[in-house]
Design a protein around this motif. Structure first.
Motif, PDB file in Angstrom:
ATOM      1  N   PRO A  98     -55.322 -20.550  38.440  1.00  0.00           N
ATOM      2  CA  PRO A  98     -56.006 -20.511  37.135  1.00  0.00           C
ATOM      3  C   PRO A  98     -55.259 -21.315  36.066  1.00  0.00           C
ATOM      4  O   PRO A  98     -55.888 -21.969  35.222  1.00  0.00           O
ATOM      5  CB  PRO A  98     -56.049 -19.017  36.804  1.00  0.00           C
ATOM      6  N   VAL A 101     -56.012 -24.991  36.667  1.00  0.00           N
ATOM      7  CA  VAL A 101     -57.372 -25.326  36.220  1.00  0.00           C
ATOM      8  C   VAL A 101     -57.416 -25.442  34.700  1.00  0.00           C
ATOM      9  O   VAL A 101     -58.022 -26.371  34.143  1.00  0.00           O
ATOM     10  CB  VAL A 101     -58.373 -24.270  36.716  1.00  0.00           C
ATOM     11  N   LYS A 102     -56.754 -24.523  34.026  1.00  0.00           N
ATOM     12  CA  LYS A 102     -56.719 -24.548  32.554  1.00  0.00           C
ATOM     13  C   LYS A 102     -56.037 -25.813  32.052  1.00  0.00           C
ATOM     14  O   LYS A 102     -56.514 -26.458  31.106  1.00  0.00           O
ATOM     15  CB  LYS A 102     -55.973 -23.312  32.037  1.00  0.00           C
ATOM     16  N   ARG A 105     -58.352 -28.737  32.476  1.00  0.00           N
ATOM     17  CA  ARG A 105     -59.432 -28.691  31.484  1.00  0.00           C
ATOM     18  C   ARG A 105     -58.928 -29.177  30.125  1.00  0.00           C
ATOM     19  O   ARG A 105     -59.583 -29.972  29.435  1.00  0.00           O
ATOM     20  CB  ARG A 105     -59.974 -27.270  31.379  1.00  0.00           C
ATOM     21  N   ALA A 138     -60.427 -25.926  43.011  1.00  0.00           N
ATOM     22  CA  ALA A 138     -60.753 -25.096  41.849  1.00  0.00           C
ATOM     23  C   ALA A 138     -61.055 -25.949  40.617  1.00  0.00           C
ATOM     24  O   ALA A 138     -61.939 -25.613  39.824  1.00  0.00           O
ATOM     25  CB  ALA A 138     -59.595 -24.139  41.562  1.00  0.00           C
ATOM     26  N   GLU A 141     -64.546 -27.197  41.092  1.00  0.00           N
ATOM     27  CA  GLU A 141     -65.515 -26.111  40.915  1.00  0.00           C
ATOM     28  C   GLU A 141     -65.658 -25.726  39.448  1.00  0.00           C
ATOM     29  O   GLU A 141     -66.674 -25.152  39.042  1.00  0.00           O
ATOM     30  CB  GLU A 141     -65.095 -24.900  41.747  1.00  0.00           C
ATOM     31  N   ASP A 142     -64.653 -26.069  38.648  1.00  0.00           N
ATOM     32  CA  ASP A 142     -64.696 -25.834  37.203  1.00  0.00           C
ATOM     33  C   ASP A 142     -65.553 -26.886  36.498  1.00  0.00           C
ATOM     34  O   ASP A 142     -65.733 -26.841  35.278  1.00  0.00           O
ATOM     35  CB  ASP A 142     -63.265 -25.842  36.648  1.00  0.00           C
ATOM     36  N   ASN A 144     -64.854 -30.164  36.434  1.00  0.00           N
ATOM     37  CA  ASN A 144     -63.987 -31.204  35.872  1.00  0.00           C
ATOM     38  C   ASN A 144     -63.923 -32.379  36.850  1.00  0.00           C
ATOM     39  O   ASN A 144     -63.484 -32.225  37.993  1.00  0.00           O
ATOM     40  CB  ASN A 144     -62.590 -30.623  35.655  1.00  0.00           C
TER      41      ASN A 144
END
Length: 338
Positions: A98, A101-102, A105, A138, A141-142, A144
């Motif tokens: 996570p 992913v953050k 982003r 991930a 899938e976000d 991005n």
């Protein structure tokens, strides 16, 4: 009495050789550039900028980086606070998916086209490659679609193939310094081992990102040697770092590279690598400050890392984006990198 031969102006030669024909300077010519007096630096930067504009164009590539695995590295790279062999304050830590992913982003939100996943290791083991694979999945899938690069140390052919299959488009593995100086900087592996990894990366079709650090006790002749060794590799990107004397490392008392020397290096590397992405990386804030950073961007640099580095703070990404706006330098669109 025979008159002394007239000294040839290296910048005049470079204007015809590099600007007009796109042929990088030789080692001897790069050394001449690195020895230019301070009053010639504006001329050097003006020429380097013209070379960048002619052979690379006006766009700037923006990249963010994140450390997936920090500290505890078994290698003894003398500049690095992540080495487990030195009493630096950096301790081993992992970033969860996570968090990765953050970070991706947030990087994309700056307008960056490149996101590099970095790990402090000699080379990746199965656990690390699994983390990278899960992290890339991930991120996608976000929603991005930012380009993903990796920097995971030295690789085997099997690992290179795995990264290609994951969709990694660029791999960073720095040679760090000239071949002749490398044994003074690292003793736990060789310059040739790094070169072998870079060769496999190139042959597998990934883009090659390879640069190094200025200010690790190398001579000007070794800086020139390093520039042409990079040119021989034909990397897609060269990140140019300037030593940060990190506490606890063998280089903690080394002096910071002075601004004029750093600007000469920027100009010289551009003239050695006219068609390559030249990226401002670690140490630029300490070495240049705001004014020098602008000079560098107008002296051949056409890419920049925004935000923080691996173990050192950068400056807010918006400051760099504002600087690019002020200099009327457009950020490369993601679509143009795909």
């Amino acid at each position: 009495m025979t008159a002394a031969p007239e000294q040839v102006d290296v910048l005049g030669v470079a204007r015809e050789q590099v600007l007009e024909r796109g042929v990088g300077l030789s080692e001897e010519q790069v050394l001449e550039v690195l020895r230019l007096p301070d009053e010639r630096i504006p001329d050097l930067l003006e020429l380097a900028h013209a070379v960048r504009m002619r052979w690379c164009g006006p766009e700037v590539e923006v990249e963010g980086i994140v450390s997936l695995k920090t500290g505890g590295c078994p290698e003894d790279c003398h500049f690095c606070s992540q080495s487990g062999q030195f009493p630096s304050p950096v301790r081993s830590a992992w970033l969860d998916i996570p968090g990765l992913v953050k970070a991706a982003r947030q990087t994309a939100e700056t307008g960056a086209t490149e996101f590099c996943i970095v790990a402090a290791v000699r080379g990746p083991d199965k656990r690390l490659l699994s983390q990278v694979r899960d992290g890339i999945k991930a991120i996608r899938e976000d929603g991005n679609d930012i380009q993903i690069a990796c920097s995971l140390g030295m690789l085997t052919q099997e690992q290179v193939d795995e990264l290609v299959a994951m969709g990694v488009h660029r791999y960073n593995h720095n040679l760090e310094t000239a071949r002749s100086h490398f044994p003074n900087v690292v003793t736990t592996h060789s310059w040739e081992e790094r070169w072998d990894t870079l060769t496999m990366i190139r042959e597998a079709g990934m883009e090659v990102c390879c640069g190094g650090i200025i200010g690790m006790g190398e001579t000007l002749a070794q800086r020139a040697e390093f520039a042409v060794q990079l040119a021989a590799l034909e990397p897609d990107e060269v990140p140019l770092n300037f030593l940060i004397p990190n506490p606890g490392t063998p280089y903690e008392n080394y002096p910071v590279v002075e601004g004029p020397d750093a600007l000469r290096a920027v100009g010289a590397f551009r003239l050695a690598l006219p068609r390559t992405i030249l990226r401002f990386a670690g140490g630029r804030e300490l070495t240049f400050g705001d004014l020098g950073a602008k000079q560098g961007m107008l002296g051949g640099v056409n890419a920049i890392i925004v935000g923080n580095y691996l173990t050192n703070l950068g400056r807010p990404a918006q400051q760099d984006l504002d600087m690019l706006t002020e200099l009327s330098m457009p950020i490369k669109e993601l679509g143009k990198t795909l």
